[in-house]
Design an enzyme around this catalytic site. Structure first.
Site, short mmCIF file in Angstrom:
data_model
loop_
_atom_site.label_atom_id
_atom_site.label_comp_id
_atom_site.label_asym_id
_atom_site.label_seq_id
_atom_site.Cartn_x
_atom_site.Cartn_y
_atom_site.Cartn_z
CB ILE A 192 -0.97 0.00 1.21
CG1 ILE A 192 -1.97 -1.15 1.05
CG2 ILE A 192 -1.68 1.34 1.35
CD1 ILE A 192 -2.98 -1.26 2.17
CD GLU A 225 9.40 -1.30 5.90
OE1 GLU A 225 8.31 -1.06 5.36
OE2 GLU A 225 9.53 -2.10 6.85
NE ARG A 268 -6.76 -4.33 4.67
CZ ARG A 268 -7.57 -3.27 4.79
NH1 ARG A 268 -7.09 -2.05 4.67
NH2 ARG A 268 -8.86 -3.44 5.01
CG HIS A 294 8.39 -10.55 -32.82
ND1 HIS A 294 9.24 -10.15 -31.82
CD2 HIS A 294 8.66 -9.77 -33.90
CE1 HIS A 294 10.01 -9.18 -32.28
NE2 HIS A 294 9.67 -8.92 -33.53
P1 NAD Z 1 2.41 -4.74 4.19
O1 NAD Z 1 2.51 -5.80 5.21
O2 NAD Z 1 2.56 -5.08 2.75
O3 NAD Z 1 3.50 -3.60 4.50
C1 NAD Z 1 3.56 -2.90 5.71
C2 NAD Z 1 4.97 -2.41 5.91
O4 NAD Z 1 4.98 -1.52 7.01
C3 NAD Z 1 5.95 -3.52 6.23
O5 NAD Z 1 7.05 -3.44 5.34
C4 NAD Z 1 6.35 -3.25 7.67
O6 NAD Z 1 7.69 -3.59 7.95
C5 NAD Z 1 6.16 -1.75 7.77
N1 NAD Z 1 5.91 -1.27 9.13
C6 NAD Z 1 5.15 -1.85 10.09
N2 NAD Z 1 5.13 -1.07 11.20
C7 NAD Z 1 5.89 0.03 10.92
C8 NAD Z 1 6.23 1.20 11.65
N3 NAD Z 1 5.78 1.41 12.90
N4 NAD Z 1 7.03 2.12 11.06
C9 NAD Z 1 7.48 1.94 9.78
N5 NAD Z 1 7.17 0.83 9.06
C10 NAD Z 1 6.38 -0.11 9.61
O7 NAD Z 1 1.02 -4.02 4.48
P2 NAD Z 1 0.19 -2.95 3.65
O8 NAD Z 1 1.02 -2.35 2.58
O9 NAD Z 1 -0.43 -2.07 4.66
O10 NAD Z 1 -0.92 -3.85 2.97
C11 NAD Z 1 -1.82 -4.60 3.79
C12 NAD Z 1 -2.27 -5.87 3.11
O11 NAD Z 1 -3.08 -5.55 2.00
C13 NAD Z 1 -1.11 -6.68 2.63
O12 NAD Z 1 -1.31 -8.02 2.99
C14 NAD Z 1 -1.16 -6.52 1.15
O13 NAD Z 1 -0.72 -7.69 0.48
C15 NAD Z 1 -2.62 -6.24 0.87
N6 NAD Z 1 -2.68 -5.38 -0.31
C16 NAD Z 1 -2.43 -5.92 -1.52
C17 NAD Z 1 -2.40 -5.11 -2.64
C18 NAD Z 1 -2.10 -5.71 -3.97
O14 NAD Z 1 -2.28 -6.90 -4.13
N7 NAD Z 1 -1.59 -4.94 -4.90
C19 NAD Z 1 -2.62 -3.75 -2.53
C20 NAD Z 1 -2.87 -3.24 -1.27
C21 NAD Z 1 -2.88 -4.06 -0.16
#
Ligand code: NAD
Length: 476
Positions: free
Chosen positions: A191, A210, A278, A450
Site C-alpha cells: 500500500i 520503513e 492490515r 512477436h
Molecule cells: P504490508 O505488510 O505489505 O506492508 C507494511 C509495511 O509496514 C511492512 O514493510 C512493515 O515492515 C512496515 N511497518 C510496520 N510497522 C511500521 C512502523 N511502525 N514504522 C514503519 N514501518 C512499519 O502491508 P500494507 O502495505 O499495509 O498492505 C496490507 C495488506 O493488503 C497486505 O497483505 C497486502 O498484500 C494487501 N494489499 C495488496 C495489494 C495488492 O495486491 N496490490 C494492494 C494493497 C494491499
C-alpha cells in the site's frame, strides 16, 4: 427467527460476494450480510477491494501515470503538449464513478442470482445462527452453513494516530482533493508503495519510512533491488530501518520523529499515510459464547478446507491464514461454496500470484531464489531484461526483467518474478504453467507472438538453459 437458508455469507467483499454467487449458482438458498455505507451515504457491496482498496487505487494509479506520461514522456514520442496539469478533484470524482459502477454491478449480480442482501452488521451466535443489527433492529437468522468473510482493517499505530485528512490510512489517501507538498508514508509495503507512487506522480515530495532494514523482503531480492533503484530514480525517498516514534500535528503540518541507525531524526511534512499492514476484522463478528477459535495472530483458525472449529461455519479471505489478497479470498469463496454443495475442490496455495501496481509493476508467483536456497533445493535461473525486448523498447517502457526459477533436476517451474510494464498481466502465464506442473522447457518450446512483452518470459526460459536468443548467454 426468520427463514432458513442453505448458506449465509457474512461480508460482501471479493471473498464473500464471490462465495455467495457461486453458492447461488449451485442451487443453494443464499443470503449475504453486508453493512458497508459508501461515501455517498448509501449501502454498498464490494468491501474494501471495490470501495476503498484495489479498484480505487488502480483508478488513481492509472490517472496519475497518464498525467506523468503526458508531462514527462510524450515528448519522447514527438508529442508536444504545453501546460499539462492535474485536476485532482476531477480524478477523485472519476475514481468514485468507477467504484459506484462496479459496486452497483455486484448488486445487479446478486439480483440476477437470487441472492438476498441483508443490510446490517452480523455477529456469530452458537448453533449456526447470526444476529444482524440493521435499520429495523436486531434479527436472528439461521443457516445450514455460515461463511465468514469480514476481511481486514488497517492497523493503527500509537506513534501516528489517524487525524482528519492530515494523518490518514489507505482509504483517506484515496480522497485527498489536493496534492500535499510534502508527504510521509509510514510503511514501504504494497500500500505504501502504491499510494506513495500516486502522490509522487502528482507532484508530492514523498518520504517513505520503513521499519525493516530490508526492502520488500517478501519479494525475490534481485527484483526488490531493481525496484528500489527505480523508485529512487522516480523520487521516492525510501528510508529503511526507520522506526516512527511520535507524530505531532501543528498548524504548519506534521512533525514526525523516528529513529534509524544514525540516531533520532525529525521531519516536517504536510500529510501522512499510515500503511503498516492490515489485521483481520473480527471485533464485532463473534461473541465469546459462539466458541469460534481465533489463533495467536488474531486470525480465524481454519483447516486446509477453510472449516473453522464450529461445524457448518467456514471462514475465508483476509480473516484466515495465507496472503491478504482479493483473488485468494475469491478462490476460497468458490472452493467453500463447492464443498458445501458436495463437490470436490482444491485450491493451490503454492500458485497464488502477487502484484504491486507501481510503475514498473512487480509481479511474482511461487518461490523466490532466497526461499529455494533456504530449502536447499537445487535450481536453475534464467533472467531476461526488458531492455532487450523489441516491444518494450517500442513502448519506451523497457525497465525491469523477467526471472525464472526451475528445479535443476526435473526442470519444473518453481517461481517467476517480473518487474516491468504490465507484469500483472504477464504473470498469469507463469501461474498457468505452474498449475499444470509445467517445466521451463515447456515455456521454451512454446511459440510466443512477436513483438510482445511475453517474449521476455520465453527468453527467460531459454536463458535458464543458456540458449537465450536476444542476449548473450552466461557460461554454463
Ligand atoms: P504490508 O505488510 O505489505 O506492508 C507494511 C509495511 O509496514 C511492512 O514493510 C512493515 O515492515 C512496515 N511497518 C510496520 N510497522 C511500521 C512502523 N511502525 N514504522 C514503519 N514501518 C512499519 O502491508 P500494507 O502495505 O499495509 O498492505 C496490507 C495488506 O493488503 C497486505 O497483505 C497486502 O498484500 C494487501 N494489499 C495488496 C495489494 C495488492 O495486491 N496490490 C494492494 C494493497 C494491499
Amino acid at each position: 427467527m426468520s427463514e432458513q437458508y442453505d448458506v449465509i455469507v457474512v461480508g460482501g467483499g471479493p471473498a464473500g460476494y464471490v462465495a455467495a454467487i457461486r453458492s447461488a449458482q449451485l442451487g443453494l438458498k443464499t443470503a449475504c450480510v453486508e453493512q458497508w455505507i459508501n461515501k455517498q451515504g448509501n449501502p454498498a457491496l464490494g468491501g474494501t477491494c471495490l470501495n476503498v482498496g484495489c479498484i480505487p487505487s488502480k483508478a488513481l494509479l492509472e490517472s496519475s501515470q497518464l498525467f506523468l506520461n503526458a508531462r514527462d514522456q510524450f515528448s519522447d514520442h514527438g508529442i508536444e503538449i504545453d501546460g499539462v496539469s492535474a485536476n485532482v478533484p476531477k480524478m477523485i470524482e472519476s475514481k468514485d464513478k468507477i467504484v459506484q459502477e462496479l459496486t452497483g454491478g455486484i448488486e445487479h449480480l446478486f439480483r440476477a442470482n437470487g441472492i438476498e442482501w441483508i443490510k446490517g452488521s452480523a455477529s456469530l451466535l452458537p448453533e449456526r445462527e447470526i444476529e444482524v443489527a440493521g435499520d429495523s433492529g436486531k434479527t436472528v437468522y439461521r443457516a445450514e452453513n455460515i461463511i465468514l468473510a469480514t476481511g481486514s482493517n488497517s492497523i493503527e499505530i500509537p506513534s501516528a494516530p489517524l487525524q482528519g485528512d492530515i494523518i490518514v490510512d489507505s482509504s483517506g489517501a484515496l480522497d485527498w482533493q489536493s496534492v500535499p507538498e510534502k508527504l510521509c508514508v509510514i510503511g514501504a509495503g504494497v500500500i505504501g508503495l502504491e499510494l506513495g507512487s500516486v502522490w509522487r506522480r502528482l507532484g508530492s515530495e514523498v518520504i517513505v519510512l520503513e521499519a525493516q532494514d530490508a526492502f520488500l523482503p517478501v519479494a525475490d531480492q534481485q527484483i526488490a533491488k531493481d525496484a528500489h533503484r527505480q523508485f529512487k530514480r522516480q523520487g521516492l525517498d525510501i528510508r529503511l530501518g526507520a522506526r516512527v516514534m511520535s507524530s505531532e500535528v501543528t498548524d504548519a503540518g506534521v512533525k514526525i520523529r523516528y529513529t534509524d541507525s544514525s540516531g533520532e531524526q525529525e521531519i516536517s511534512v504536510d500529510r501522512v499515510i499510515v500503511a503498516v499492514g492490515r489485521r483481520p476484522n473480527i471485533d464485532k463478528l463473534t461473541l465469546p459464547e459462539a466458541g469460534l477459535l481465533i489463533d495467536e495472530r488474531g486470525l480465524v483458525h481454519v483447516n486446509d478446507q477453510c472449516e473453522t472449529n464450529l461445524p457448518g461455519v467456514w471462514a475465508i479471505g483476509d480473516l484466515v491464514r495465507g496472503p491478504m489478497l482479493a483473488h485468494k479470498g475469491s478462490e476460497e469463496g468458490v472452493a467453500v461454496a463447492e464443498r458445501i454443495a458436495g463437490k470436490h475442490c482444491h485450491l493451490n496455495y503454492g500458485a497464488i500470484p502477487s502484484v504491486i501496481y507501481t510503475h514498473p509493476e512487480i509481479s511474482w508467483v511461487g518461490k523466490t531464489e532466497e526461499e529455494l536456497k533456504e530449502e536447499g533445493r537445487e535450481y536453475k535461473s534464467g533472467v531476461f531484461p526488458f531492455a532487450a525486448s523489441g516491444r518494450a523498447k517500442a513502448m519506451r517502457d523497457s525497465a525491469g526483467m523477467v526471472k525464472l526459477l526451475a528445479d535443476k533436476q526435473t526442470d519444473e517451474l518453481l517461481g517467476m518474478h517480473i518487474i516491468g510494464a504490465h507484469s500483472s498481466e504477464l504473470i498469469g502465464l507463469a501461474v498457468t504453467v505452474m498449475e499444470f506442473e509445467g517445466t521451463s522447457e515447456d515455456i521454451a518450446r512454446t511459440v510466443f507472438a512477436h513483438p510482445t512483452l511475453s517474449e521476455a518470459i520465453h527468453e527467460s526460459a531459454l536463458a535458464a538453459d543458456f540458449r537465450a536468443l536476444h542476449i548473450p548467454n552466461k557460461k554454463r
